[in-house]
Design a protein around this motif. Structure first.
Motif, PDB file in Angstrom:
ATOM      1  N   PRO A 267      23.273  11.374 -11.011  1.00 36.46           N
ATOM      2  CA  PRO A 267      23.826  12.704 -11.276  1.00 36.46           C
ATOM      3  C   PRO A 267      22.750  13.786 -11.245  1.00 36.46           C
ATOM      4  O   PRO A 267      21.663  13.613 -11.786  1.00 36.46           O
ATOM      5  N   ILE A 268      23.060  14.868 -10.546  1.00 36.18           N
ATOM      6  CA  ILE A 268      22.088  15.948 -10.457  1.00 36.18           C
ATOM      7  C   ILE A 268      22.511  17.076 -11.392  1.00 36.18           C
ATOM      8  O   ILE A 268      23.689  17.374 -11.527  1.00 36.18           O
TER       9      ILE A 268
ATOM     10  N   ILE B 247      24.379  21.552 -10.931  1.00 37.58           N
ATOM     11  CA  ILE B 247      25.706  21.823 -10.391  1.00 37.58           C
ATOM     12  C   ILE B 247      26.628  22.244 -11.533  1.00 37.58           C
ATOM     13  O   ILE B 247      26.403  21.913 -12.685  1.00 37.58           O
TER      14      ILE B 247
ATOM     15  N   MET C 212      30.719  21.974 -12.517  1.00 36.11           N
ATOM     16  CA  MET C 212      31.925  21.274 -12.076  1.00 36.11           C
ATOM     17  C   MET C 212      33.159  21.864 -12.748  1.00 36.11           C
ATOM     18  O   MET C 212      33.160  22.136 -13.936  1.00 36.11           O
TER      19      MET C 212
ATOM     20  N   ARG D 208      36.869  22.855 -30.413  1.00 32.73           N
ATOM     21  CA  ARG D 208      35.848  23.894 -30.316  1.00 32.73           C
ATOM     22  C   ARG D 208      36.463  25.202 -29.872  1.00 32.73           C
ATOM     23  O   ARG D 208      37.392  25.214 -29.075  1.00 32.73           O
TER      24      ARG D 208
ATOM     25  N   LEU E  94      28.920  24.352 -24.202  1.00 34.72           N
ATOM     26  CA  LEU E  94      28.731  22.893 -24.238  1.00 34.72           C
ATOM     27  C   LEU E  94      27.649  22.371 -23.268  1.00 34.72           C
ATOM     28  O   LEU E  94      26.828  21.549 -23.664  1.00 34.72           O
ATOM     29  N   PRO E  95      27.636  22.840 -21.993  1.00 35.17           N
ATOM     30  CA  PRO E  95      26.616  22.306 -21.072  1.00 35.17           C
ATOM     31  C   PRO E  95      25.193  22.484 -21.605  1.00 35.17           C
ATOM     32  O   PRO E  95      24.360  21.590 -21.424  1.00 35.17           O
TER      33      PRO E  95
ATOM     34  N   GLU F  40      24.254  22.452 -24.707  1.00 37.18           N
ATOM     35  CA  GLU F  40      24.018  21.435 -25.739  1.00 37.18           C
ATOM     36  C   GLU F  40      23.830  20.060 -25.116  1.00 37.18           C
ATOM     37  O   GLU F  40      22.946  19.306 -25.511  1.00 37.18           O
ATOM     38  N   LEU F  41      24.678  19.739 -24.118  1.00 39.99           N
ATOM     39  CA  LEU F  41      24.569  18.429 -23.485  1.00 39.99           C
ATOM     40  C   LEU F  41      23.239  18.284 -22.753  1.00 39.99           C
ATOM     41  O   LEU F  41      22.638  17.215 -22.723  1.00 39.99           O
ATOM     42  N   ALA F  42      22.775  19.378 -22.162  1.00 40.68           N
ATOM     43  CA  ALA F  42      21.536  19.324 -21.392  1.00 40.68           C
ATOM     44  C   ALA F  42      20.314  19.481 -22.291  1.00 40.68           C
ATOM     45  O   ALA F  42      19.186  19.480 -21.807  1.00 40.68           O
ATOM     46  N   GLY F  43      20.544  19.618 -23.606  1.00 40.84           N
ATOM     47  CA  GLY F  43      19.430  19.737 -24.537  1.00 40.84           C
ATOM     48  C   GLY F  43      18.743  21.090 -24.476  1.00 40.84           C
ATOM     49  O   GLY F  43      17.561  21.215 -24.767  1.00 40.84           O
TER      50      GLY F  43
ATOM     51  N   ARG G 131      32.330  27.849 -18.262  1.00 40.04           N
ATOM     52  CA  ARG G 131      31.495  26.731 -18.688  1.00 40.04           C
ATOM     53  C   ARG G 131      30.663  26.206 -17.524  1.00 40.04           C
ATOM     54  O   ARG G 131      29.476  25.916 -17.668  1.00 40.04           O
TER      55      ARG G 131
ATOM     56  N   LEU H 225      24.944  27.596 -16.944  1.00 41.14           N
ATOM     57  CA  LEU H 225      23.526  27.350 -16.663  1.00 41.14           C
ATOM     58  C   LEU H 225      23.133  27.860 -15.277  1.00 41.14           C
ATOM     59  O   LEU H 225      22.095  27.499 -14.743  1.00 41.14           O
TER      60      LEU H 225
END
Lengths: 263, 266
Positions: free
Chosen positions: B76-77, B80, B82, B93, B101-102, B104-107, B149, B153
């Motif tokens: 997974p890159i 991107i 989605m 939420r 959310l992205p 948070e997921l990506a740190g 969302r 990023l």
């Protein structure tokens, strides 16, 4: 102020509309019961009148506070034990397929055992006391929590998990941010079952081995033929059960308001 | 064409089903330039969604090579965005927290991106809805939040899998216009726009949105046609009624059904 009061009035009226049949039926049953006993000459030890039960509740020589305390302790303890162990096992099962393979058949086996049949063994192993009865309640109530926790943790859309993979999110983060909140309504729904199961377990435990508690009170009335006390004990048990159940429902509304009506 | 962003070279994909191996995609070679809006149309089950996931690195191609921005895609890159057919917002939420959310997921530091998230919501016409829960929004609004969302990023590549497929026809047309506006059709040069790979069932939607429409054949999915949509931008509602629009739609229809000059006959 004025519209607020009116709103409350309307709320009260709609509650009244919804529940008056319940109240009316309850009152009718109670009244016919009293009439049947006092006019029909049914003997007190077979079916005590509602008034006799009321007297037993407040004026008899049973130490209700003590028994109520013991049974409540057992029920609440059983509930938290079942909840804690159930959620922990559910998380373990959802976390690792290896653990799931090892644990699930075993848990299914334990669940098929009639728990009541184990109660005498608890007496041998642990003797009299609050803890074995607590354990009996937990044993009856933990299984739905395990299943619902595991199901709730895994019922996440594949696309959502893809989103996690795209951002290279670690497994624990997916658990904390997505899976666990997703499982919350499932867990709370199972806890409603656990709340009732804990009551059953505690009372069954007391039937088999106890010197205190509401189940113990019921057993003793068998020999004394003091049926009104047995009825009074039943009422106390249902009060404890209802309060616990209501607390779980309230908690569900508070913690998972997005999942109203999931069960 | 601009500098290539996505490169697919003879990509094939076979998966194991209960009844044996199934060839989902075969011999897909495709090059998408930076800033291009490319739609994939094809019958159900032709593997167009699978192709999207192969580009994202979410599924491995069994043969061929995939590159995004010159780098081979094997896992997974991250760069991107989605958007799926369902908004898949987290029910517990708020809309703003969902858009964040992205991060948070990506740190990444989510609080630092709050301003950007709010900007995206404003741009998508969701001003004032940031603190609402998803269920308080209509399907179209939820899908716009999902688009925000995906854009949080600022990824150079947007992968959209039938994003408007679950919406009613009128909302769907509105969303198409909205997407082009957010994409920067009016105010960004092509090189500054995001590259979009857009899967759809709707020929009209594909023509309306795209610079190119890639038509895929039934399983195993192959490229049946690759048509340039030379309609002027910015696209307008009136354009849908134009002769050029109709001709392009017909071309795609013919490529889809494999019939030449016999459109409409059964």
């Amino acid at each position: 102020m004025c519209p607020n009061v009116r709103l409350r009035m309307m709320k009260f009226q709609s509650l009244l509309r919804q529940y008056w049949p319940t109240v009316a039926l309850f009152a009718f049953l109670l009244a016919s019961w009293q009439v049947a006993v006092s006019a029909g000459g049914i003997r007190e030890y077979l079916l005590p009148s509602p008034l006799a039960v009321w007297n037993a509740l407040w004026h008899g020589d049973t130490a209700w506070a003590q028994h109520l305390w013991v049974t409540t302790l057992e029920i609440v303890g059983a509930f938290f034990l079942a909840a804690g162990v159930g959620v922990a096992l559910g998380v373990a099962i959802a976390w690792s397929p290896l653990i799931a393979n090892a644990l699930v058949p075993f848990l299914v086996f334990v669940n098929t055992l009639p728990k009541v049949a184990i109660a005498p063994l608890f007496l041998i192993w642990m003797g009299y006391g609050i803890f074995p009865n607590m354990l009996m309640g937990a044993l009856i109530g933990f299984f739905p929590v395990v299943i619902n926790t595991a199901v709730g943790l895994s019922q996440v859309e594949a696309d959502m998990l893809d989103l996690g993979r795209v951002f290279n999110a670690p497994k624990w983060k997916i658990f904390v941010k997505i899976r666990i909140p997703n499982a919350l309504p499932y867990i709370l729904s199972a806890l409603k079952i656990t709340a009732t199961a804990a009551v059953v377990g505690a009372i069954v435990g007391e039937f088999v081995a106890s010197q205190r508690g509401l189940g113990y009170v019921i057993v003793t009335t068998q020999s004394s033929m003091n049926t009104s006390v047995a009825f009074a004990a039943l009422i106390w048990i249902s009060v404890v059960g209802l309060v616990l159940y209501g607390a779980v429902v309230l908690l569900a509304r508070l913690w998972a308001p997005w999942a109203e009506g999931i069960d | 064409m601009n500098k290539e962003l996505i490169g697919l070279d003879r990509v094939g994909m076979t998966y194991e089903a209960a009844s044996g191996p199934v060839e989902a995609l075969a011999g897909i070679s495709l090059s998408v330039g930076a800033g291009e809006f490319v739609s994939l149309v094809g019958p159900s089950g032709c593997g167009k969604s699978t192709l999207l996931r192969i580009v994202a690195g979410l599924r491995p191609a069994t043969v061929g090579t995939v590159t995004v921005a010159g780098r081979a895609v094997r896992e997974p890159i991250p760069d991107i965005g989605m958007v799926f057919q369902a908004p898949i917002l987290l029910k517990w939420r708020s809309i703003l927290q969902n858009v964040l959310l992205p991060a948070e997921l990506a740190g990444k530091d989510a609080t630092a991106l709050q301003g950007r998230a709010q900007q995206l919501l404003d741009m998508a016409g969701l001003t004032g809805f940031g603190d609402k829960l998803p269920r308080e929004l209509s399907g179209g609004m939820q899908q716009r939040a999902a688009l925000c969302r995906a854009l949080l990023l600022d990824p150079p590549l947007l992968l959209m899998d039938e994003p408007f497929g679950a919406l009613d026809a009128m909302t769907r047309d509105d969303m198409a216009l909205e997407l082009l506006r957010i994409w920067g059709e009016r105010d960004l040069a092509q090189s500054a726009r995001k590259t979009v790979l857009f899967v759809t069932h709707s020929i009209g939607e594909a023509v309306f949105l795209s610079d190119r429409v890639v038509v895929m054949s039934p399983r195993p999915g192959r490229i049946a046609a690759d048509l340039r949509i030379d309609l002027p931008r910015p696209r307008t509602v009136e354009l849908r009624a134009s002769e050029a629009f109709g001709r392009l739609s017909l071309d795609i229809f013919r490529a889809l059904t494999g019939r030449v000059g016999a459109a409409g006959t059964a």
